[in-house]
Write an enzyme that holds these catalytic residues in place. Structure first.
Site, mmCIF file in Angstrom:
data_model
loop_
_atom_site.group_PDB
_atom_site.id
_atom_site.type_symbol
_atom_site.label_atom_id
_atom_site.label_comp_id
_atom_site.label_asym_id
_atom_site.label_seq_id
_atom_site.Cartn_x
_atom_site.Cartn_y
_atom_site.Cartn_z
ATOM 1 N N ASN A 178 -4.534 9.019 0.630
ATOM 2 C CA ASN A 178 -5.063 8.512 1.897
ATOM 3 C C ASN A 178 -5.469 9.636 2.841
ATOM 4 O O ASN A 178 -6.634 9.776 3.189
ATOM 5 C CB ASN A 178 -4.028 7.620 2.588
ATOM 6 C CG ASN A 178 -4.393 6.152 2.539
ATOM 7 O OD1 ASN A 178 -5.292 5.755 1.813
ATOM 8 N ND2 ASN A 178 -3.682 5.341 3.298
ATOM 9 N N ASP A 179 -4.475 10.405 3.295
ATOM 10 C CA ASP A 179 -4.777 11.405 4.316
ATOM 11 C C ASP A 179 -3.694 12.467 4.418
ATOM 12 O O ASP A 179 -2.569 12.293 3.941
ATOM 13 C CB ASP A 179 -4.969 10.745 5.686
ATOM 14 C CG ASP A 179 -3.827 9.822 6.075
ATOM 15 O OD1 ASP A 179 -2.661 10.200 5.863
ATOM 16 O OD2 ASP A 179 -4.094 8.731 6.604
ATOM 17 N N LEU A 182 -8.852 5.164 10.886
ATOM 18 C CA LEU A 182 -9.552 4.044 11.522
ATOM 19 C C LEU A 182 -8.936 3.713 12.869
ATOM 20 O O LEU A 182 -9.647 3.449 13.846
ATOM 21 C CB LEU A 182 -9.505 2.824 10.598
ATOM 22 C CG LEU A 182 -10.148 1.544 11.128
ATOM 23 C CD1 LEU A 182 -11.636 1.743 11.374
ATOM 24 C CD2 LEU A 182 -9.918 0.394 10.155
ATOM 25 N N SER A 183 -7.603 3.734 12.965
ATOM 26 C CA SER A 183 -6.929 3.397 14.219
ATOM 27 C C SER A 183 -7.194 4.437 15.298
ATOM 28 O O SER A 183 -6.999 4.167 16.484
ATOM 29 C CB SER A 183 -5.420 3.254 13.986
ATOM 30 O OG SER A 183 -4.827 4.499 13.695
ATOM 31 N N TYR A 211 -4.888 5.325 9.021
ATOM 32 C CA TYR A 211 -4.617 5.954 10.309
ATOM 33 C C TYR A 211 -5.910 6.434 10.968
ATOM 34 O O TYR A 211 -6.093 6.322 12.188
ATOM 35 C CB TYR A 211 -3.651 7.123 10.080
ATOM 36 C CG TYR A 211 -3.011 7.698 11.323
ATOM 37 C CD1 TYR A 211 -3.136 7.095 12.565
ATOM 38 C CD2 TYR A 211 -2.260 8.875 11.240
ATOM 39 C CE1 TYR A 211 -2.546 7.638 13.685
ATOM 40 C CE2 TYR A 211 -1.662 9.428 12.357
ATOM 41 C CZ TYR A 211 -1.804 8.811 13.583
ATOM 42 O OH TYR A 211 -1.217 9.356 14.696
ATOM 43 N N ASP A 255 0.816 -1.205 0.000
ATOM 44 C CA ASP A 255 0.000 0.000 0.000
ATOM 45 C C ASP A 255 0.857 1.265 0.000
ATOM 46 O O ASP A 255 0.535 2.251 -0.667
ATOM 47 C CB ASP A 255 -0.935 0.004 1.213
ATOM 48 C CG ASP A 255 -2.171 -0.861 0.998
ATOM 49 O OD1 ASP A 255 -2.267 -1.491 -0.078
ATOM 50 O OD2 ASP A 255 -3.026 -0.917 1.900
ATOM 51 N N GLY A 256 1.953 1.246 0.763
ATOM 52 C CA GLY A 256 2.818 2.426 0.821
ATOM 53 C C GLY A 256 3.419 2.759 -0.525
ATOM 54 O O GLY A 256 3.465 3.927 -0.940
#
Length: 286
Positions: free
Chosen positions: A141-142, A186-187, A184, A67-68
């Site tokens: 993503n973010d 979600l965590s 992140y 993913d990264g």
């Protein structure tokens, strides 16, 4: 599909064994394929991948890593408009759909044009110091705004469409896309959102208040986060991080303006599974 390009993480594919095998497989089937390694950070306008090296007419970019690696590649090549397929060589991934055991069936599907293309919303973030633009970047993503240095809470002032929303002390704030909702955010207690949706999530990181929760905004809303003063009214140092990679330093009074990017990432989907089914499988695997 006939024309392929491979962006490979040479750290995860040691000796480029799988990369070379994929290139040979495609060539044996009469397809064109070129390779670019993306293990080292580049100097200049790009992060890890030089999109100028991708030949015109490329129909698919295969990203080998995880993913990264896919996040890094997406930010560099998004303006080319070429769909990406992630092949996961690492741990559990939500973006990289194909693993080592399904590489060649996946290639067969691509060559047979058996796939779907999903449009994934991206964010653009611009950091200002007064009226001066300090830096800007994209994120799939973010975008995370947090303190820099020793553990301590930071005061954040939040605005939506230039209208004041709230202020609170926290370790940081995550502004994520639906794609990033399973990362992140979600965590930190944020909701899971289907990646096909178009919206923006604001999730605090360890807020020092009981009534602070994630908030979901329409994709068209513009979110501004201003870095406040430190606990003793001193100058605070902070960072704006894009997809956990690029960082732009911030200080008290700086603000980051975040909005839906004008471009979107195109992700190839092969399994024809619904988001609900994929989510169920990922949660079971965990």
């Amino acid at each position: 599909m006939d024309k392929f390009y491979i962006i490979t993480n040479s750290i995860k594919d040691e000796g480029l064994k799988l990369t070379d095998s994929i290139e040979s497989y495609l060539s044996e089937h009469g397809r064109q394929c070129r390779i670019q390694q993306a293990g080292q950070k580049l100097t200049g306008p790009y992060h890890y991948t030089n999109p100028d090296l991708i030949p015109e007419g490329t129909e698919c970019i295969i990203v080998l890593g995880g993913d990264g690696t896919l996040l890094q590649a997406a930010r560099d090549v998004v303006h080319r408009g070429i769909p990406l397929l992630g092949m996961n060589l690492g741990n559990l991934g939500f973006l990289a759909e194909v693993d080592r055991h399904s590489v060649y069936p996946a290639l067969d599907q691509l060559m047979a044009d058996d796939y779907e293309v999903e449009e994934r919303m991206m964010l653009s973030g611009a950091v200002y110091r007064g009226e001066e633009l300090v830096g800007m970047d994209l994120a799939l993503n973010d975008i995370v705004i947090c303190r820099e240095g020793p553990l301590r809470v930071v005061r954040f002032k939040n605005y939506v469409n230039h209208e004041y929303l709230n202020s609170y002390n926290a370790d940081g704030i995550i502004i994520s896309t639906p794609t990033g909702s399973t990362g992140y955010s979600l965590s930190c207690g944020g909701p899971i959102v289907s990646p096909s949706a178009s919206m923006t999530l604001m999730t605090p990181i360890a807020p020092h208040t009981m009534n602070t929760r994630s908030i979901i905004f329409p994709a068209e809303d513009v979110i501004t986060v201003e870095l406040g003063e430190g606990r003793r009214q001193n100058l605070e140092q902070g960072l704006a991080s894009f997809d956990g990679d690029t960082v732009i330093p911030m200080v008290t009074g700086d603000r980051i303006v975040i909005k839906k990017a004008e471009v979107s990432t195109r992700i190839l989907k092969l399994n024809h599974l619904s988001f609900v089914e994929v989510l169920r499988q990922k949660m079971r695997d965990n």
